[in-house]
Design a protein around this motif. Sequence first.
Motif, PDB file in Angstrom:
ATOM      1  N   ALA A 127       0.066   3.740   2.701  1.00  0.00           N
ATOM      2  CA  ALA A 127       0.578   3.173   3.969  1.00  0.00           C
ATOM      3  C   ALA A 127       1.981   3.590   4.015  1.00  0.00           C
ATOM      4  CB  ALA A 127      -0.260   2.072   5.005  1.00  0.00           C
ATOM      5  N   SER A 128       3.399   2.981   2.713  1.00  0.00           N
ATOM      6  CA  SER A 128       4.272   3.073   3.466  1.00  0.00           C
ATOM      7  C   SER A 128       5.744   3.761   2.751  1.00  0.00           C
ATOM      8  CB  SER A 128       4.559   1.705   2.346  1.00  0.00           C
ATOM      9  OG  SER A 128       4.312   2.298   0.877  1.00  0.00           O
ATOM     10  N   LEU A 129       4.830   5.645   3.065  1.00  0.00           N
ATOM     11  CA  LEU A 129       5.479   6.638   3.081  1.00  0.00           C
ATOM     12  C   LEU A 129       5.455   7.313   4.623  1.00  0.00           C
ATOM     13  CD1 LEU A 129       4.995   7.292  -0.645  1.00  0.00           C
ATOM     14  CD2 LEU A 129       7.046   6.170   0.178  1.00  0.00           C
ATOM     15  N   ASN A 130       6.182   7.447   5.100  1.00  0.00           N
ATOM     16  CA  ASN A 130       6.015   8.435   6.448  1.00  0.00           C
ATOM     17  C   ASN A 130       5.458   9.404   5.957  1.00  0.00           C
ATOM     18  OD1 ASN A 130       6.177   9.980   8.666  1.00  0.00           O
ATOM     19  ND2 ASN A 130       8.617   9.309   8.752  1.00  0.00           N
ATOM     20  N   PRO A 131       4.567   9.869   6.126  1.00  0.00           N
ATOM     21  CA  PRO A 131       3.755  11.762   5.705  1.00  0.00           C
ATOM     22  C   PRO A 131       4.274  12.892   5.760  1.00  0.00           C
ATOM     23  CG  PRO A 131       2.220  10.242   7.568  1.00  0.00           C
ATOM     24  CD  PRO A 131       3.805   9.827   7.395  1.00  0.00           C
ATOM     25  N   ARG A 132       5.432  12.717   7.134  1.00  0.00           N
ATOM     26  CA  ARG A 132       6.048  14.068   7.146  1.00  0.00           C
ATOM     27  C   ARG A 132       7.258  13.997   6.451  1.00  0.00           C
ATOM     28  NH1 ARG A 132       2.273  16.618  11.458  1.00  0.00           N
ATOM     29  NH2 ARG A 132       0.533  14.984  11.130  1.00  0.00           N
ATOM     30  N   MET A 133       7.410  13.103   5.527  1.00  0.00           N
ATOM     31  CA  MET A 133       9.021  13.491   5.476  1.00  0.00           C
ATOM     32  C   MET A 133       8.705  13.665   3.949  1.00  0.00           C
ATOM     33  SD  MET A 133      11.625   9.819   6.468  1.00  0.00           S
ATOM     34  CE  MET A 133      12.640   9.964   7.860  1.00  0.00           C
ATOM     35  N   ASP A 147       0.589  -0.997  -0.106  1.00  0.00           N
ATOM     36  CA  ASP A 147       0.582  -0.029  -0.072  1.00  0.00           C
ATOM     37  C   ASP A 147       0.677   1.257  -0.112  1.00  0.00           C
ATOM     38  OD1 ASP A 147      -1.825   1.749   0.441  1.00  0.00           O
ATOM     39  OD2 ASP A 147      -2.477   1.265   2.282  1.00  0.00           O
TER      40      ASP A 147
END
Lengths: 332, 335, 307
Positions: A112-118, A109
């Motif tokens: 879901a697999s990427l940090n939303p804050r980066m 997904d």
Amino acid sequence: MTNTSEAPSADVLMEVKGLKKHFQVKKGYFKKEISNVKAVDGVDVTIYEGETLGIVGESGCGKSTTGEMLLGLMKPTEGSVTFMGKDLTAMNKKELREMRKDIQVIFQDPFASLNPRMTVEELIGEPLKIHTSKTKKEIRNEVVELLEVVGLNQEQLKRYPHEFSGGQRQRIGIARALALKPKLIICDEPVSALDVSIQAQILNLLKKLQREFNLTLVFIAHGLPAVRNISDRIAVMYLGKIVEITDRDQLFAGALHPYTEALLKSIPVDHPSLRSNYQPLEGDLPNPANPPSGCAFHTRCPFAQEICREKAPSLEEHRENHHAACHYPLYK
Amino acid sequence: MSEPLLEIEDLRVRFRSDEGVVSPVNGVSFQVHEGETVAVVGESGSGKSMTSLSILGLVPAPGEVYDGSIRLQGEDLTKMKRSQMRKLRGNEISMIFQEPMTSLNPVFTIGNQMIEVIRLHQKLDKTESIQQAVTMLDLVGIPEPERVLKQFPHQLSGGMRQRVMIAMALSCNPKLLIADEPTTALDVTIQAQILNLMKELKDELNTGVILITHDLGVVAEVADRVVVMYGGEVVEEATVDEIFNHPVHPYTKGLLASVPKMTGPVEELGAIKGSVPTPSEMPTGCKFHPRCPIATDLCKQVHPQLEETTPQHFKRCFHTEGGVKHDEHERSTIS
Amino acid sequence: MVTKTEQPNEQALDVNNHSAKTSSSQSKKWIKQLLKSKTGTVGLLIVVSVILMAIFADLIVPHSHSETNVADRLIPPFWMDGGSSEYILGTDNLGRDILSRIIIGSQVSLLVGISSVIVAGAIGLSLGLISGYYGKWIDQVIMRLVDSFLAIPNILFMLIILAVIGTSLPAIILVLGVTTWVIYARMVRSETLSIKERDYVKSARAIGANDMRIISKYILPNVISSFIVIATLNVATTIILESSLSFLGLGIQSPDVSWGLMLSDGRDYLATSWWVATFPGLAITITVLGIIFLGDWLRDVLDPKTK
């Protein structure tokens, strides 16, 4: 890119032996009753350098758990995973972290697999920051290069994941996995969350990258058509075990295990002219916490005999390079 | 051909917000006949789900159907009162959803939920409605229906829950069934069971079915006619054989080429470049032109009309056989 | 819907120049966003004026905050019968000017409110992260500690500690901090537990990030917004908690003054002289609202999705 492909393609990259993962589930208020979910129950498989091994199966067959153990993200209950001569299961935390340079993962997904804050730059540069002593500028140059490799551009460096579409996010995830030039990439359902037209882009991209970087891929999926498109060899799993493993064309030409046969026939047809009156398998997948005795498939198998209820068949070579775990394999 | 069961004409849905107006459905027209399965195919953002919600009058606020008509046996649903629509839903039109777990109420038994639906729409007493529920569960192939009636949704497997959903949807003999990605959340062998069930039921009950899906395999398996949607409009419509044998629109062609096959040689997939635009960044002219391999300047500026190429085969494209047409009204509403 | 945040191309490869530009454009973006949010602007205005009031309190008070004057006791605010323009907000039971006391009281109240939230937040945030991330026995220990803190009545706990270490401003801040950290610890733990299972944390482990890095770069940034919301709400609770300490004689002692102390002083006169308790109460409400507005804005700013 330095392409050090000194080994011939038949070299063993990873050897998996007797891999098991049992989860203990505590039930009841006083946590007395313990049931043992055998998510993975004895998987043996060899992965050769430069190949794509597809692992297919339905939910609860243990394919994703197997993937996590191959990555060293989960400790197996039993068994060994030997990668380039070293046993992952015997490694300590530090050795495992070091090993991560060589084994990478692409998740299902991309939302879901990427940090939303980066930002994209941080996301893709992160592995380089952790494992190398490169300067910020060097890292940025590499990130830009990686973005081009996966079909994105450097204007997107400062953006956050939510500004991208699903396909683009999956490309970011792929760039992140590629950053350390790994030898093996485990792809855990990398296209099943994507739109049809985007799935094809990602499958093509993975194939291109495999050629370019001499990657070995383990492609875990429930969708057989995608697995067929990308894999050299295919392993079929059912309730924690590999029930059949062979070359792709061999599998599609003549499956030995009745479950594989049923799986192949259950896939919706390519063309309306191929509609058939095939009667699908009856019944549901058994609960892995309480698997049937003997051959786990006997409850749904149209050919089950007495012995199937009593004795679990082992994975045997019935034809050259064609292994199946069945007492009565389908010879045709 | 007989009177259509459902006739959608020039349906338009819009959402107004502070950031402007967005139209996820932009002039959709198609028909469904009795006993016919029409597959509405498209990717996310194509407007296929919003179209189905419009039929049920369930477009979520602040969205609204602002133009066009949806006629069920001649009666326009868009002009109906809420109370009339409520009576219609579950009775004349039913819907099954993608995720059977979230569409069943976890705190009531299957029996409770089924009997409520039956009694809401039919004048049956309690024992009669229990009998009806058992008959329906039996019809969709659930073993021991009496026992299942007493169970809660979490006690059933995904495939069983989807069967229950179908039984509930069919319990009042609807004329039209809308199935929104009914098998997407299911395992392959379970999907085969459900598709098989849908084929059998169609023959048995003569219900008109709108099948919303992104999976061309499912379409090839059960559809009679196919409506391909892109960017909130129909780009191609034909019988299932026509669509698979002679696709005309570049999007349909691209979609067919991008699906990995189970038969024939393994080839590089013909991917469509780019990604589906969001409704707020929809391009002018033909909505597919930024991704289209044969787009020209004309496609960038002028919005093509849906036109019949061969009998019963419609397409919205300038550059495949057929004439060039456009109208001023379309151009002005797009910009 | 999609806001364009494109950087010009030539900038992308020039490291120093680039980062300088982004940091200034970042703050510009923040300010732009603040002005766009009406509540954020109001919150900032309130908070800044209260802080300025606290800093320059001694220069702006019209009267002494501690000098009693029995002759002028319980004078109502100036607009009421018997009110005097000398005491705009009236006087209390000892004839002290309420406005002056509110101005001076802001010092202690702000200090206590904000510092003890920082103390509690720091303890709660770190213990919650550790507890949620590592699980197992550490989690057990921390959670049992949380349980025991919840089991003991707050006031009783504070009384015991203050009785032992004696009451002073730092002691009060410490005690308030130590008694309220549990709220943060529980909230942060449960958020951490759910974030820990997300794929992006798994992906961080897969690229070989160590625990410190995962906690600081993957988990913390994703719990911080809910944390800020709770923390800002708790500034209010703490200011009021301080007043109950004062009421029990263990808080701020006269001649020092805090809003909480004024509130409890005024309680006896609520029926006859409402202004004694109402104005400090209003001061608390307005300040807290300001902090909450500001906190909301901060949460939005920290979320890349709203940029």
